[in-house]
Design a protein around this motif. Structure first.
Motif, mmCIF file in Angstrom:
data_model
loop_
_atom_site.group_PDB
_atom_site.id
_atom_site.type_symbol
_atom_site.label_atom_id
_atom_site.label_comp_id
_atom_site.label_asym_id
_atom_site.label_seq_id
_atom_site.Cartn_x
_atom_site.Cartn_y
_atom_site.Cartn_z
ATOM 1 N N ALA A 58 0.828 -1.211 0.000
ATOM 2 C CA ALA A 58 0.000 0.000 0.000
ATOM 3 C C ALA A 58 0.860 1.258 0.000
ATOM 4 C CB ALA A 58 -0.928 -0.001 1.212
ATOM 5 N N THR A 59 1.964 1.223 0.722
ATOM 6 C CA THR A 59 2.841 2.393 0.757
ATOM 7 C C THR A 59 3.502 2.606 -0.600
ATOM 8 O OG1 THR A 59 3.260 1.992 3.109
ATOM 9 C CG2 THR A 59 4.771 3.487 1.971
ATOM 10 N N TRP A 60 3.987 1.536 -1.206
ATOM 11 C CA TRP A 60 4.566 1.659 -2.553
ATOM 12 C C TRP A 60 3.556 2.229 -3.531
ATOM 13 C CZ3 TRP A 60 2.325 -1.649 -6.300
ATOM 14 C CH2 TRP A 60 2.736 -1.356 -7.598
ATOM 15 N N SER A 61 2.336 1.722 -3.506
ATOM 16 C CA SER A 61 1.308 2.185 -4.436
ATOM 17 C C SER A 61 1.033 3.677 -4.244
ATOM 18 C CB SER A 61 0.022 1.378 -4.233
ATOM 19 O OG SER A 61 -0.971 1.787 -5.139
ATOM 20 N N LEU A 62 0.989 4.122 -3.001
ATOM 21 C CA LEU A 62 0.763 5.534 -2.708
ATOM 22 C C LEU A 62 1.922 6.387 -3.212
ATOM 23 C CD1 LEU A 62 -1.212 7.465 -1.166
ATOM 24 C CD2 LEU A 62 0.341 7.213 0.786
ATOM 25 N N MET A 63 3.145 5.945 -2.958
ATOM 26 C CA MET A 63 4.319 6.705 -3.398
ATOM 27 C C MET A 63 4.395 6.768 -4.921
ATOM 28 S SD MET A 63 5.903 7.920 -0.794
ATOM 29 C CE MET A 63 4.262 8.213 -0.140
ATOM 30 N N ASN A 78 17.723 -3.261 -3.992
ATOM 31 C CA ASN A 78 17.855 -4.676 -3.629
ATOM 32 C C ASN A 78 16.556 -5.447 -3.828
ATOM 33 O OD1 ASN A 78 20.396 -3.738 -2.794
ATOM 34 N ND2 ASN A 78 20.527 -5.312 -1.239
ATOM 35 N N LEU A 79 15.424 -4.815 -3.568
ATOM 36 C CA LEU A 79 14.158 -5.482 -3.839
ATOM 37 C C LEU A 79 13.964 -5.704 -5.337
ATOM 38 C CD1 LEU A 79 11.952 -3.604 -1.248
ATOM 39 C CD2 LEU A 79 12.293 -6.087 -1.320
ATOM 40 N N ALA A 80 14.375 -4.730 -6.144
ATOM 41 C CA ALA A 80 14.249 -4.873 -7.596
ATOM 42 C C ALA A 80 15.058 -6.058 -8.109
ATOM 43 C CB ALA A 80 14.699 -3.595 -8.292
ATOM 44 N N GLU A 81 16.159 -6.331 -7.438
ATOM 45 C CA GLU A 81 17.032 -7.435 -7.843
ATOM 46 C C GLU A 81 16.704 -8.746 -7.135
ATOM 47 O OE1 GLU A 81 20.934 -5.994 -7.021
ATOM 48 O OE2 GLU A 81 20.824 -4.370 -8.507
ATOM 49 N N ASN A 82 15.659 -8.709 -6.270
ATOM 50 C CA ASN A 82 15.326 -9.874 -5.447
ATOM 51 C C ASN A 82 16.523 -10.360 -4.645
ATOM 52 O OD1 ASN A 82 12.537 -10.709 -5.481
ATOM 53 N ND2 ASN A 82 12.787 -11.047 -7.687
ATOM 54 N N ALA A 83 17.305 -9.408 -4.148
ATOM 55 C CA ALA A 83 18.474 -9.737 -3.329
ATOM 56 C C ALA A 83 18.024 -10.361 -2.012
ATOM 57 C CB ALA A 83 19.303 -8.490 -3.069
ATOM 58 N N TYR A 104 12.703 -7.117 5.858
ATOM 59 C CA TYR A 104 13.060 -7.199 4.444
ATOM 60 C C TYR A 104 12.405 -8.421 3.805
ATOM 61 C CZ TYR A 104 15.660 -7.516 0.109
ATOM 62 O OH TYR A 104 15.988 -7.599 -1.226
ATOM 63 N N ALA A 105 12.445 -9.548 4.487
ATOM 64 C CA ALA A 105 11.827 -10.760 3.937
ATOM 65 C C ALA A 105 10.328 -10.553 3.746
ATOM 66 C CB ALA A 105 12.086 -11.944 4.864
ATOM 67 N N TYR A 106 9.689 -9.860 4.677
ATOM 68 C CA TYR A 106 8.254 -9.591 4.559
ATOM 69 C C TYR A 106 7.975 -8.700 3.348
ATOM 70 C CZ TYR A 106 3.582 -7.920 5.680
ATOM 71 O OH TYR A 106 2.248 -7.594 5.627
ATOM 72 N N ALA A 107 8.731 -7.621 3.210
ATOM 73 C CA ALA A 107 8.523 -6.703 2.079
ATOM 74 C C ALA A 107 8.781 -7.409 0.750
ATOM 75 C CB ALA A 107 9.441 -5.492 2.223
ATOM 76 N N ARG A 108 9.819 -8.178 0.701
ATOM 77 C CA ARG A 108 10.149 -8.905 -0.534
ATOM 78 C C ARG A 108 9.025 -9.855 -0.932
ATOM 79 N NH1 ARG A 108 15.006 -13.339 -0.931
ATOM 80 N NH2 ARG A 108 15.000 -13.652 -3.181
ATOM 81 N N ARG A 109 8.426 -10.483 0.067
ATOM 82 C CA ARG A 109 7.342 -11.436 -0.185
ATOM 83 C C ARG A 109 6.051 -10.732 -0.578
ATOM 84 N NH1 ARG A 109 7.780 -13.639 4.307
ATOM 85 N NH2 ARG A 109 6.047 -12.713 5.453
ATOM 86 N N LEU A 111 5.525 -7.588 -1.917
ATOM 87 C CA LEU A 111 5.487 -6.685 -3.068
ATOM 88 C C LEU A 111 5.240 -7.444 -4.365
ATOM 89 C CD1 LEU A 111 8.410 -4.183 -2.419
ATOM 90 C CD2 LEU A 111 5.962 -3.686 -2.355
ATOM 91 N N PRO A 112 4.359 -6.943 -5.215
ATOM 92 C CA PRO A 112 4.155 -7.574 -6.522
ATOM 93 C C PRO A 112 5.320 -7.261 -7.458
ATOM 94 C CG PRO A 112 2.835 -5.579 -6.355
ATOM 95 C CD PRO A 112 3.466 -5.783 -5.002
ATOM 96 N N GLN A 113 5.394 -7.980 -8.546
ATOM 97 C CA GLN A 113 6.510 -7.793 -9.470
ATOM 98 C C GLN A 113 6.500 -6.411 -10.097
ATOM 99 O OE1 GLN A 113 9.123 -9.898 -9.914
ATOM 100 N NE2 GLN A 113 9.988 -8.160 -11.057
#
Length: 268
Positions: A58-63, A78-83, A104-109, A111-113
């Motif tokens: 939701a925060t990403w979508s708002l930003m 790092n999220l863009a690279e799936n680090a 970080y693991a939660y956000a990575r899981r 977030l949609p592609q």
């Protein structure tokens, strides 16, 4: 390096950092902008839209839709690279490093592609003209996106980053940065260095309000962002992010200070 030139901007502007998956703080900042008639074209984020909090999607979508121009932070890269980790620059096995693994693991899981695709093409630096001042916006440092530059860092460290910025885009009068989570202003030779702080997490000063930078006329000020953190704490609790940062939203104190230089720790 991707540099985005926003040209000449007039009127009030907001530069802010670290929404950190804190939807309520992000909404409060946008409410401030609406109340002060600051359009999206005059809002710039220093990165780390997603991090500690419980509502990364939701925060990403708002930003993405209303946050204005966003500079890539280490979290976005790092999220863009799936680090495997956030690349925050924490020392290995420090408390900050250990705690970062959960959020970080939660956000990575979560977030949609398409969020990660958006993050992959964010600029490394933004430049703009505001009145008589030419300004640059970065995340941590140009030498290292995760470089911590603190209020007490050696002057030589700031000069090093300013030299890299000016080599890339020419002379600047102001540098806006983020990453360290502490808002401050420091004059470095002819250049004013402004850390805009983070809106998603308070700056370890015992108060729950967060920080952002406001440009109005020829003044740059650090403003406090007061908002209702209870829904943000609830979101973190539902997500299982109860390793300490959920309490920070209430107490204004970080769960660990080992990332800070000794002189900036409470005991120091």
């Amino acid at each position: 390096m991707d540099v985005r030139d926003l040209g000449a901007l007039q009127g009030k502007m907001v530069v802010y950092g670290g929404p950190y998956s804190n939807l309520q703080a992000s909404l409060a900042l946008l409410s401030f902008c609406a109340d002060n008639r600051i359009p999206a074209s005059h809002r710039i984020c220093t990165g780390d839209t997603v991090a500690y909090g419980g509502e990364p999607k939701a925060t990403w979508s708002l930003m993405r839709t209303t946050g204005g121009t966003v500079v890539a932070g280490n979290c976005e890269r790092n999220l863009a690279e799936n680090a495997e980790d956030c690349g925050c620059g924490f020392g290995a096995d420090t408390t900050c490093d250990l705690l970062s693994r959960a959020w970080y693991a939660y956000a990575r899981r979560e977030l949609p592609q398409d969020a990660k695709d958006w993050m992959a093409v964010l600029p490394d630096m933004v430049v703009f003209q505001h009145g008589t001042r030419r300004c640059a916006v970065i995340h941590g440092g140009l030498s290292d996106i995760s470089r911590f530059l603190w209020p007490s860092s050696p002057e030589a460290d700031f000069f090093e980053e300013i030299a890299l910025i000016e080599a890339a885009v020419g002379a600047v009068d102001v540098v806006f940065a983020g990453h360290c989570g502490l808002a401050f202003q420091r004059q470095i030779g002819d250049v004013l260095w402004v850390n805009a702080g983070a809106i998603g997490l308070p700056p370890n000063d015992g108060r729950p309000e967060t920080r952002f930078a406001l440009l109005a006329g020829d003044k740059i000020t650090i403003e406090r962002l007061d908002y209702n953190a209870r829904p943000a704490i609830s979101a973190m609790t539902r997500a299982g992010l109860t390793q300490g940062y959920h309490d920070t939203l209430k107490t204004g104190l970080w769960p660990s200070e080992d990332v800070l230089p000794t002189e900036l720790r409470r005991a120091g």
